[in-house]
Design a protein around this motif. Structure first.
Motif, PDB file in Angstrom:
ATOM      1  N   ILE A  53       0.837  -1.206   0.000  1.00 32.43           N
ATOM      2  CA  ILE A  53       0.000   0.000   0.000  1.00 32.43           C
ATOM      3  C   ILE A  53       0.870   1.253   0.000  1.00 32.43           C
ATOM      4  CG2 ILE A  53      -1.510   1.384   1.484  1.00 32.43           C
ATOM      5  CD1 ILE A  53      -3.090  -1.145   2.054  1.00 32.43           C
ATOM      6  N   HIS A  54       1.910   1.260   0.808  1.00 31.32           N
ATOM      7  CA  HIS A  54       2.765   2.443   0.873  1.00 31.32           C
ATOM      8  C   HIS A  54       3.582   2.610  -0.415  1.00 31.32           C
ATOM      9  CE1 HIS A  54       1.686   3.509   4.912  1.00 31.32           C
ATOM     10  NE2 HIS A  54       1.979   2.303   5.354  1.00 31.32           N
ATOM     11  N   ILE A  55       3.982   1.480  -1.019  1.00 29.19           N
ATOM     12  CA  ILE A  55       4.685   1.557  -2.303  1.00 29.19           C
ATOM     13  C   ILE A  55       3.753   2.108  -3.373  1.00 29.19           C
ATOM     14  CG2 ILE A  55       5.680   0.169  -4.162  1.00 29.19           C
ATOM     15  CD1 ILE A  55       6.783  -1.699  -1.967  1.00 29.19           C
ATOM     16  N   ALA A  56       2.505   1.562  -3.389  1.00 34.99           N
ATOM     17  CA  ALA A  56       1.527   2.008  -4.389  1.00 34.99           C
ATOM     18  C   ALA A  56       1.214   3.488  -4.213  1.00 34.99           C
ATOM     19  CB  ALA A  56       0.251   1.186  -4.271  1.00 34.99           C
ATOM     20  N   ARG A  57       1.064   3.915  -2.976  1.00 37.93           N
ATOM     21  CA  ARG A  57       0.763   5.338  -2.722  1.00 37.93           C
ATOM     22  C   ARG A  57       1.873   6.224  -3.278  1.00 37.93           C
ATOM     23  NH1 ARG A  57       0.639   8.397   3.188  1.00 37.93           N
ATOM     24  NH2 ARG A  57       0.455  10.507   2.325  1.00 37.93           N
ATOM     25  N   LYS A  58       3.113   5.813  -3.067  1.00 37.25           N
ATOM     26  CA  LYS A  58       4.243   6.606  -3.557  1.00 37.25           C
ATOM     27  C   LYS A  58       4.282   6.616  -5.074  1.00 37.25           C
ATOM     28  CE  LYS A  58       9.278   7.003  -3.221  1.00 37.25           C
ATOM     29  NZ  LYS A  58      10.512   6.431  -2.597  1.00 37.25           N
ATOM     30  N   GLU A  59       4.086   5.428  -5.688  1.00 33.39           N
ATOM     31  CA  GLU A  59       4.168   5.338  -7.144  1.00 33.39           C
ATOM     32  C   GLU A  59       2.998   6.041  -7.834  1.00 33.39           C
ATOM     33  OE1 GLU A  59       4.658   1.255  -8.223  1.00 33.39           O
ATOM     34  OE2 GLU A  59       6.714   1.171  -7.492  1.00 33.39           O
ATOM     35  N   LEU A  60       1.850   6.077  -7.151  1.00 34.25           N
ATOM     36  CA  LEU A  60       0.696   6.783  -7.711  1.00 34.25           C
ATOM     37  C   LEU A  60       0.783   8.291  -7.494  1.00 34.25           C
ATOM     38  CD1 LEU A  60      -2.207   4.383  -6.634  1.00 34.25           C
ATOM     39  CD2 LEU A  60      -1.392   4.788  -8.939  1.00 34.25           C
ATOM     40  N   GLY A  61       1.715   8.704  -6.637  1.00 34.67           N
ATOM     41  CA  GLY A  61       1.862  10.134  -6.380  1.00 34.67           C
ATOM     42  C   GLY A  61       0.706  10.720  -5.600  1.00 34.67           C
ATOM     43  N   LEU A  62       0.116   9.925  -4.708  1.00 35.48           N
ATOM     44  CA  LEU A  62      -1.054  10.391  -3.956  1.00 35.48           C
ATOM     45  C   LEU A  62      -0.623  11.285  -2.790  1.00 35.48           C
ATOM     46  CD1 LEU A  62      -3.043   7.020  -3.725  1.00 35.48           C
ATOM     47  CD2 LEU A  62      -3.320   8.856  -5.403  1.00 35.48           C
TER      48      LEU A  62
ATOM     49  N   THR B 174      -9.705   5.980   7.859  1.00 34.85           N
ATOM     50  CA  THR B 174      -8.752   6.866   7.180  1.00 34.85           C
ATOM     51  C   THR B 174      -7.305   6.538   7.515  1.00 34.85           C
ATOM     52  OG1 THR B 174      -8.985   8.488   8.965  1.00 34.85           O
ATOM     53  CG2 THR B 174     -10.403   8.755   7.032  1.00 34.85           C
ATOM     54  N   SER B 175      -7.071   5.397   8.160  1.00 34.86           N
ATOM     55  CA  SER B 175      -5.709   4.970   8.459  1.00 34.86           C
ATOM     56  C   SER B 175      -5.593   3.488   8.147  1.00 34.86           C
ATOM     57  CB  SER B 175      -5.360   5.224   9.929  1.00 34.86           C
ATOM     58  OG  SER B 175      -4.105   4.633  10.250  1.00 34.86           O
ATOM     59  N   ALA B 176      -4.491   3.105   7.509  1.00 32.93           N
ATOM     60  CA  ALA B 176      -4.287   1.699   7.177  1.00 32.93           C
ATOM     61  C   ALA B 176      -3.900   0.876   8.395  1.00 32.93           C
ATOM     62  CB  ALA B 176      -3.199   1.575   6.104  1.00 32.93           C
ATOM     63  N   ALA B 177      -3.482   1.551   9.470  1.00 29.47           N
ATOM     64  CA  ALA B 177      -2.995   0.836  10.646  1.00 29.47           C
ATOM     65  C   ALA B 177      -4.052  -0.073  11.262  1.00 29.47           C
ATOM     66  CB  ALA B 177      -2.494   1.830  11.683  1.00 29.47           C
ATOM     67  N   GLY B 178      -5.321   0.340  11.200  1.00 24.39           N
ATOM     68  CA  GLY B 178      -6.366  -0.445  11.832  1.00 24.39           C
ATOM     69  C   GLY B 178      -7.118  -1.370  10.892  1.00 24.39           C
ATOM     70  N   LEU B 179      -6.621  -1.544   9.678  1.00 23.79           N
ATOM     71  CA  LEU B 179      -7.342  -2.340   8.693  1.00 23.79           C
ATOM     72  C   LEU B 179      -6.965  -3.809   8.771  1.00 23.79           C
ATOM     73  CD1 LEU B 179      -7.090  -0.016   5.552  1.00 23.79           C
ATOM     74  CD2 LEU B 179      -8.878  -0.099   7.295  1.00 23.79           C
ATOM     75  N   GLY B 180      -7.932  -4.667   8.486  1.00 19.92           N
ATOM     76  CA  GLY B 180      -7.682  -6.090   8.398  1.00 19.92           C
ATOM     77  C   GLY B 180      -7.211  -6.465   7.004  1.00 19.92           C
ATOM     78  N   ASP B 181      -6.861  -7.730   6.839  1.00 21.60           N
ATOM     79  CA  ASP B 181      -6.300  -8.178   5.568  1.00 21.60           C
ATOM     80  C   ASP B 181      -7.256  -7.966   4.401  1.00 21.60           C
ATOM     81  OD1 ASP B 181      -4.097  -8.900   6.970  1.00 21.60           O
ATOM     82  OD2 ASP B 181      -4.417 -11.060   6.833  1.00 21.60           O
ATOM     83  N   ASP B 182      -8.542  -8.287   4.596  1.00 21.50           N
ATOM     84  CA  ASP B 182      -9.499  -8.134   3.509  1.00 21.50           C
ATOM     85  C   ASP B 182      -9.644  -6.673   3.108  1.00 21.50           C
ATOM     86  OD1 ASP B 182     -10.013 -10.860   3.376  1.00 21.50           O
ATOM     87  OD2 ASP B 182     -11.594 -10.753   4.877  1.00 21.50           O
ATOM     88  N   GLN B 183      -9.586  -5.787   4.087  1.00 24.29           N
ATOM     89  CA  GLN B 183      -9.674  -4.359   3.793  1.00 24.29           C
ATOM     90  C   GLN B 183      -8.422  -3.866   3.070  1.00 24.29           C
ATOM     91  OE1 GLN B 183     -10.467  -3.471   7.962  1.00 24.29           O
ATOM     92  NE2 GLN B 183     -12.364  -2.455   7.346  1.00 24.29           N
TER      93      GLN B 183
ATOM     94  N   THR C  90      -5.687  12.938  -0.596  1.00 28.62           N
ATOM     95  CA  THR C  90      -6.244  11.991  -1.563  1.00 28.62           C
ATOM     96  C   THR C  90      -6.137  10.567  -1.041  1.00 28.62           C
ATOM     97  OG1 THR C  90      -5.629  13.458  -3.394  1.00 28.62           O
ATOM     98  CG2 THR C  90      -6.097  11.154  -3.933  1.00 28.62           C
ATOM     99  N   TYR C  91      -5.007  10.235  -0.442  1.00 22.42           N
ATOM    100  CA  TYR C  91      -4.796   8.891   0.117  1.00 22.42           C
ATOM    101  C   TYR C  91      -5.822   8.596   1.201  1.00 22.42           C
ATOM    102  CZ  TYR C  91      -2.517   5.292   2.981  1.00 22.42           C
ATOM    103  OH  TYR C  91      -2.245   4.172   3.735  1.00 22.42           O
ATOM    104  N   ARG C  92      -6.017   9.541   2.122  1.00 16.03           N
ATOM    105  CA  ARG C  92      -6.986   9.332   3.211  1.00 16.03           C
ATOM    106  C   ARG C  92      -8.410   9.227   2.657  1.00 16.03           C
ATOM    107  NH1 ARG C  92      -3.802   7.611   7.276  1.00 16.03           N
ATOM    108  NH2 ARG C  92      -2.000   9.004   7.512  1.00 16.03           N
TER     109      ARG C  92
ATOM    110  N   ALA D 150      -5.271   9.392 -11.180  1.00 16.34           N
ATOM    111  CA  ALA D 150      -6.034  10.452 -10.527  1.00 16.34           C
ATOM    112  C   ALA D 150      -7.402   9.954 -10.080  1.00 16.34           C
ATOM    113  CB  ALA D 150      -6.207  11.638 -11.474  1.00 16.34           C
ATOM    114  N   ASP D 151      -7.821  10.375  -8.905  1.00 16.39           N
ATOM    115  CA  ASP D 151      -9.166  10.074  -8.427  1.00 16.39           C
ATOM    116  C   ASP D 151     -10.156  10.749  -9.369  1.00 16.39           C
ATOM    117  OD1 ASP D 151     -11.678  10.186  -6.995  1.00 16.39           O
ATOM    118  OD2 ASP D 151     -10.556   9.634  -5.196  1.00 16.39           O
ATOM    119  N   GLN D 152     -11.077   9.966  -9.917  1.00 12.99           N
ATOM    120  CA  GLN D 152     -11.989  10.494 -10.928  1.00 12.99           C
ATOM    121  C   GLN D 152     -12.870  11.619 -10.389  1.00 12.99           C
ATOM    122  OE1 GLN D 152     -11.795   9.388 -14.374  1.00 12.99           O
ATOM    123  NE2 GLN D 152      -9.944   9.079 -13.191  1.00 12.99           N
ATOM    124  N   GLY D 153     -13.019  11.670  -9.055  1.00 11.48           N
ATOM    125  CA  GLY D 153     -13.788  12.757  -8.473  1.00 11.48           C
ATOM    126  C   GLY D 153     -13.073  14.098  -8.551  1.00 11.48           C
ATOM    127  N   LEU D 154     -11.765  14.070  -8.879  1.00  9.37           N
ATOM    128  CA  LEU D 154     -10.981  15.304  -8.944  1.00  9.37           C
ATOM    129  C   LEU D 154     -10.648  15.726 -10.367  1.00  9.37           C
ATOM    130  CD1 LEU D 154      -8.417  14.600  -6.069  1.00  9.37           C
ATOM    131  CD2 LEU D 154     -10.527  15.930  -5.940  1.00  9.37           C
TER     132      LEU D 154
END
Length: 205
Positions: free
Chosen positions: A37-46, A62-71, A50-52, A151-155
């Motif tokens: 996730i952190h690699i993807a965020r960096k490569e996507l330039g988020l 809004t934080s990956a720290a509390g997410l389970g594997d499926d999330q 936008t990431y949150r 880019a997030d399509q909403g933006l």
């Protein structure tokens, strides 16, 4: 890790279903998922906001720290849908992109509209460089994302509006009030042709 019970976090699923935090159990694969996730965020330039926003939309948190594997998997799937492609070689490291390899152009509808506007603005003389790389550079300045595909399509509407403003300044009206939706493309083409003709006829300084 201490499991937190009684707290629910939702994960959007197919058919509008939800998933509880209890169902998204951690596993030995959690840390590799977080790393991806952190690699993807960096490569996507988020950027942070936008990431949150993506985390909130996909998982309800809004934080990956509390997410389970499926999330975490759902977040990675969302990043892949934006064009991120994990590359792996022996040892688990990301494979380098071949030198000189061209990245595919953004293929979502908003990108297609932006590209059409960009090329038309070049024909009108408002844009000097019609190449995809130039459009990507312009989109990067407008949206703060490394690639238009990510880019997030909403933006992306911000990019479209910026291009329309350039068209207006160049004499190509984008006002479609009262125009039948079925005729809008033809009307814009006629206006573009008229604007190009007017520009060619006007004396150069």
């Amino acid at each position: 890790m201490v499991a937190v019970f009684g707290r629910r976090s939702t994960l959007a699923g197919q058919g509008g279903g939800t998933m509880t935090a209890a169902a998204a159990r951690p596993s030995p694969g959690r840390n590799p998922r977080l790393a991806k996730i952190h690699i993807a965020r960096k490569e996507l330039g988020l950027d942070e906001a936008t990431y949150r926003a993506i985390l909130g939309r996909v998982t309800g948190q809004t934080s990956a720290a509390g997410l389970g594997d499926d999330q975490l998997d759902a977040v990675l799937d969302d990043f892949k849908a934006k064009g991120w492609k994990p590359r792996a070689i022996a040892g688990g490291k990301a494979a380098p992109r071949p030198a000189g390899a061209r990245r595919p152009a953004a293929d979502h509808p908003a990108a297609g509209k932006a590209r059409a506007l960009w090329i038309s603005l070049h024909q009108l003389g408002a844009v000097h460089d019609p190449r995809e790389t130039a459009l990507e550079a312009f989109a990067r300045r407008q949206l703060g994302v490394e690639r238009l595909q990510w880019a997030d399509q909403g933006l992306v509407y911000k990019l479209i509006e910026a291009l329309k403003a350039m068209a207006e300044r160049a004499g190509w009206s984008q006002d479609l009030a009262g125009v039948d939706p079925r005729d809008q493309v033809a009307v814009l083409r006629e206006r573009l042709a008229a604007a190009i003709t007017a520009r060619l006829r006007s004396p150069r300084p």
